[in-house]
Enzyme design. Sequence first.
Site, PDB file in Angstrom:
ATOM      1  N   CYS A   1       7.949   4.493   5.551  1.00  0.00           N
ATOM      2  CA  CYS A   1       6.682   4.271   6.272  1.00  0.00           C
ATOM      3  C   CYS A   1       6.790   3.138   7.285  1.00  0.00           C
ATOM      4  CB  CYS A   1       5.549   4.013   5.285  1.00  0.00           C
ATOM      5  SG  CYS A   1       5.949   2.796   4.008  1.00  0.00           S
TER       6      CYS A   1
ATOM      7  N   HIS B   1       0.103  -0.696   7.401  1.00  0.00           N
ATOM      8  CA  HIS B   1       1.165  -1.694   7.519  1.00  0.00           C
ATOM      9  C   HIS B   1       1.079  -2.338   8.906  1.00  0.00           C
ATOM     10  CE1 HIS B   1       2.629  -0.292   3.814  1.00  0.00           C
ATOM     11  NE2 HIS B   1       3.708   0.357   4.189  1.00  0.00           N
TER      12      HIS B   1
END
Length: 330
Positions: A131, A239
């Site tokens: 990710c 994130h």
Amino acid sequence: MNKKPNIAIVGATGLVGSTFLKVLEERNFPFENIYMMASARSAGKTLTFKGIDYVVEELNEHSFDKPIDIALFSAGGSTSEKFAPIAAAHGTIVIDNSSAWRMDPTVPLVVPEVNPEDIKWNKGIIANPNCSTIQAMLPLKALHDAYKIKRIVYSTYQAVSGSGLKGINDLKNGLAGSNETTAYAHPIAGNCLPHIDVFLDNGYTKEEMKMINETKKILGDDSLKITATTVRVPVFDCHSESINIEFEKPFDLEEAKQLMDNFPGLHVIDDPANAVYPLARDIAGKDEVYVGRIRRDESVENGMNIWVVADNIRKGAATNAVQIAELLLK
């Protein structure tokens, strides 16, 4: 593929698995039949997709005896290591979200906006990158093509959803006053943990080495000098990454911003005078990658700092995998 594919969701009851279904529905992905698969623990549960109830079947050696064209896997590395080759042997193309196949030289590692051509040499398995790597690749590809990257320094601020439901529960429990943890070595509420995945002999974590090695593979350049520090922060979704880049060629800052803003799936939000820059709270639930705080690194020649934010469960996992599946249909 000229016909509507039969598809399988492996790990359908997990956080990424349920997001696969959400993204498939939102993007109106065409299919003939869909099969929900999970471990014995989750078999028998009912999942609703596009208004129809589906019973989750137990993943086993015979799950791919029926015709399945594409399987989206998010059930962990050991499951992928065992069952992805079985699926591929039956003619299924597996898009795998675990780390099991990412660095296998015979398996493409794909971010559709960055290296879609690599899909062509798949042998039945395509790997979805980590990710934190996925979101970094869009701005880095835009800049690498123009100025040739020499060195990258990654510093990440990663959401607890990257640890699945256990990570989310650790933060919820911590915010409620409990210091009990199931996902992390320390409480995450009110804390930053410089520890994602296990530590390796070189002092880096596995997550840090994933970013280093996957970046080289996706950009097709083993000469890149890369270092990383990955940190878990008390944020539920998205994130955030500070990326320091050193180029071989000089660059014009406004041109660099334009290159990134014109890149598919990437948006520049950069007006620091008015406190405008990408924020996790604003970007949760979106499929695109956002970049801001774009400025020269005045400590080196041809250096730049950027701030990159994306939803780690969507673009960082489920959406990227569905985008790969869409490319297969073409």
